[in-house]
Scaffold this motif. Structure first.
Motif, PDB file in Angstrom:
ATOM      1  N   LYS A  64     -25.749 -69.398  20.775  1.00  0.00           N
ATOM      2  CA  LYS A  64     -24.870 -68.607  19.792  1.00  0.00           C
ATOM      3  C   LYS A  64     -25.586 -68.642  18.483  1.00  0.00           C
ATOM      4  N   SER A  65     -25.609 -67.712  17.646  1.00  0.00           N
ATOM      5  CA  SER A  65     -26.221 -67.656  16.426  1.00  0.00           C
ATOM      6  C   SER A  65     -25.341 -66.474  15.588  1.00  0.00           C
ATOM      7  N   LEU A  66     -25.725 -66.739  14.040  1.00  0.00           N
ATOM      8  CA  LEU A  66     -24.960 -65.928  13.083  1.00  0.00           C
ATOM      9  C   LEU A  66     -25.938 -65.376  12.071  1.00  0.00           C
ATOM     10  N   THR A  67     -25.925 -64.006  11.830  1.00  0.00           N
ATOM     11  CA  THR A  67     -27.006 -63.442  10.811  1.00  0.00           C
ATOM     12  C   THR A  67     -25.974 -63.374   9.689  1.00  0.00           C
ATOM     13  N   THR A  68     -26.656 -63.544   8.640  1.00  0.00           N
ATOM     14  CA  THR A  68     -26.313 -63.287   7.160  1.00  0.00           C
ATOM     15  C   THR A  68     -26.847 -62.501   6.477  1.00  0.00           C
ATOM     16  N   VAL A  69     -26.338 -61.411   5.643  1.00  0.00           N
ATOM     17  CA  VAL A  69     -26.854 -60.619   4.537  1.00  0.00           C
ATOM     18  C   VAL A  69     -26.351 -61.029   3.206  1.00  0.00           C
ATOM     19  N   GLN A  70     -27.384 -61.172   2.543  1.00  0.00           N
ATOM     20  CA  GLN A  70     -26.913 -61.756   1.093  1.00  0.00           C
ATOM     21  C   GLN A  70     -27.920 -61.084   0.164  1.00  0.00           C
ATOM     22  N   GLY A  71     -27.469 -60.552  -0.964  1.00  0.00           N
ATOM     23  CA  GLY A  71     -28.226 -59.941  -2.101  1.00  0.00           C
ATOM     24  C   GLY A  71     -28.038 -58.403  -2.374  1.00  0.00           C
ATOM     25  N   LEU A  72     -26.960 -57.942  -1.522  1.00  0.00           N
ATOM     26  CA  LEU A  72     -26.903 -56.526  -1.978  1.00  0.00           C
ATOM     27  C   LEU A  72     -26.388 -56.541  -3.474  1.00  0.00           C
ATOM     28  N   LYS A  73     -26.431 -55.119  -4.028  1.00  0.00           N
ATOM     29  CA  LYS A  73     -25.978 -54.965  -5.068  1.00  0.00           C
ATOM     30  C   LYS A  73     -24.314 -55.062  -5.151  1.00  0.00           C
ATOM     31  N   LYS A  74     -23.638 -55.338  -6.257  1.00  0.00           N
ATOM     32  CA  LYS A  74     -22.132 -55.441  -6.410  1.00  0.00           C
ATOM     33  C   LYS A  74     -21.691 -53.974  -6.552  1.00  0.00           C
ATOM     34  N   GLU A  75     -22.238 -53.076  -6.860  1.00  0.00           N
ATOM     35  CA  GLU A  75     -21.651 -51.705  -6.660  1.00  0.00           C
ATOM     36  C   GLU A  75     -21.294 -51.176  -5.157  1.00  0.00           C
ATOM     37  N   PHE A  76     -22.023 -51.778  -4.209  1.00  0.00           N
ATOM     38  CA  PHE A  76     -21.837 -51.208  -3.124  1.00  0.00           C
ATOM     39  C   PHE A  76     -20.490 -51.884  -2.192  1.00  0.00           C
ATOM     40  N   SER A  77     -19.713 -51.148  -1.482  1.00  0.00           N
ATOM     41  CA  SER A  77     -18.714 -51.510  -0.775  1.00  0.00           C
ATOM     42  C   SER A  77     -19.001 -52.410   0.249  1.00  0.00           C
ATOM     43  N   TYR A  78     -18.828 -53.570   0.376  1.00  0.00           N
ATOM     44  CA  TYR A  78     -19.185 -54.423   1.349  1.00  0.00           C
ATOM     45  C   TYR A  78     -18.387 -54.309   2.830  1.00  0.00           C
ATOM     46  N   ASP A  79     -17.162 -53.883   2.495  1.00  0.00           N
ATOM     47  CA  ASP A  79     -16.246 -53.664   3.676  1.00  0.00           C
ATOM     48  C   ASP A  79     -16.550 -52.395   4.367  1.00  0.00           C
ATOM     49  N   LYS A  80     -17.208 -51.368   3.478  1.00  0.00           N
ATOM     50  CA  LYS A  80     -17.761 -50.139   4.319  1.00  0.00           C
ATOM     51  C   LYS A  80     -19.030 -50.326   5.119  1.00  0.00           C
ATOM     52  N   ILE A  81     -19.853 -51.212   4.531  1.00  0.00           N
ATOM     53  CA  ILE A  81     -20.982 -51.679   5.017  1.00  0.00           C
ATOM     54  C   ILE A  81     -20.884 -52.337   6.366  1.00  0.00           C
ATOM     55  N   LEU A  82     -19.991 -53.436   6.218  1.00  0.00           N
ATOM     56  CA  LEU A  82     -19.836 -54.182   7.545  1.00  0.00           C
ATOM     57  C   LEU A  82     -19.147 -53.430   8.367  1.00  0.00           C
ATOM     58  N   LYS A  83     -18.204 -52.439   8.043  1.00  0.00           N
ATOM     59  CA  LYS A  83     -17.505 -51.461   9.166  1.00  0.00           C
ATOM     60  C   LYS A  83     -18.713 -50.696   9.867  1.00  0.00           C
ATOM     61  N   ASP A  84     -19.600 -50.035   9.146  1.00  0.00           N
ATOM     62  CA  ASP A  84     -20.809 -49.497   9.911  1.00  0.00           C
ATOM     63  C   ASP A  84     -21.419 -50.381  10.605  1.00  0.00           C
ATOM     64  N   LEU A  85     -22.037 -51.655   9.981  1.00  0.00           N
ATOM     65  CA  LEU A  85     -22.893 -52.507  11.004  1.00  0.00           C
ATOM     66  C   LEU A  85     -22.198 -52.883  12.279  1.00  0.00           C
ATOM     67  N   LYS A  86     -20.686 -53.207  12.177  1.00  0.00           N
ATOM     68  CA  LYS A  86     -20.129 -53.524  13.301  1.00  0.00           C
ATOM     69  C   LYS A  86     -19.904 -52.418  14.440  1.00  0.00           C
ATOM     70  N   LYS A  87     -19.844 -51.150  13.883  1.00  0.00           N
ATOM     71  CA  LYS A  87     -19.706 -50.095  14.948  1.00  0.00           C
ATOM     72  C   LYS A  87     -21.131 -49.791  15.555  1.00  0.00           C
ATOM     73  N   GLU A  88     -22.142 -49.870  14.599  1.00  0.00           N
ATOM     74  CA  GLU A  88     -23.347 -49.388  15.044  1.00  0.00           C
ATOM     75  C   GLU A  88     -23.969 -50.489  16.182  1.00  0.00           C
ATOM     76  N   PHE A  89     -23.923 -51.688  15.812  1.00  0.00           N
ATOM     77  CA  PHE A  89     -24.296 -52.790  16.696  1.00  0.00           C
ATOM     78  C   PHE A  89     -23.252 -53.466  17.703  1.00  0.00           C
ATOM     79  N   CYS A  90     -22.203 -53.096  17.851  1.00  0.00           N
ATOM     80  CA  CYS A  90     -21.183 -53.470  18.793  1.00  0.00           C
ATOM     81  C   CYS A  90     -20.889 -55.159  18.620  1.00  0.00           C
TER      82      CYS A  90
END
Length: 148
Positions: A64-90
């Motif tokens: 088991k492993s965990l991928t972390t993404v850090q350093g995105l600009k604060k003006e982005f909506s992290y929740d929307k990006i996360l929602k698209d990532l989860k949907k795209e990669f199942c």
């Protein structure tokens, strides 16, 4: 002879002419502890104007492993990006608020390649602003992504 010294001079009981001819002075570096988050916490990199997005893998239990993404600009909506990532990669994921690092996106599994390609395609970051951390795979050097 101490293996932890910073430089080591080899001297034997051979005559001086042999020592000068065949002996070489070797320099050893003392191993230091490596901090993978040192660059992310370094404020001098932010002053240079080049902001990096760090994509890391952390080992959990067994395979088991965990991928972390850090350093995105604060003006982005992290929740929307996360929602698209989860949907795209199942896969499942969450946004974690850290005191030192700010908001960090966590995804299940080794999604480094997928996340890197997704962020570039979505025009969130440029390819040269992404740093992949963890063990190196063959696709990383072929795709031109900077690995650490």
């Amino acid at each position: 002879m101490n293996i932890y010294t910073s430089s080591l001079s080899i001297a034997t009981s051979l005559p001086v002419s042999y020592q000068a001819k065949y002996m070489v002075e070797l320099e050893f570096q003392v191993p230091t502890t490596f901090d993978p988050f040192a660059e992310a916490n370094d404020n001098s990199a932010a002053a240079g104007g080049k902001e990096y997005v760090h994509i890391r893998i952390q080992q959990r239990n067994g395979k088991k492993s965990l991928t972390t993404v850090q350093g995105l600009k604060k003006e982005f909506s992290y929740d929307k990006i996360l929602k698209d990532l989860k949907k795209e990669f199942c896969c499942n994921g969450t946004v974690v608020q850290d005191k030192e690092l700010g908001k960090v996106i966590q995804l299940q599994g080794d999604q480094r390649k997928n996340v890197s390609n997704f962020l570039v395609k979505a025009a969130i970051v440029k390819k040269d602003q992404i740093k992949l951390h963890g063990f190196l795979k063959n696709w990383a050097w072929r795709s031109g992504v900077q690995c650490i």
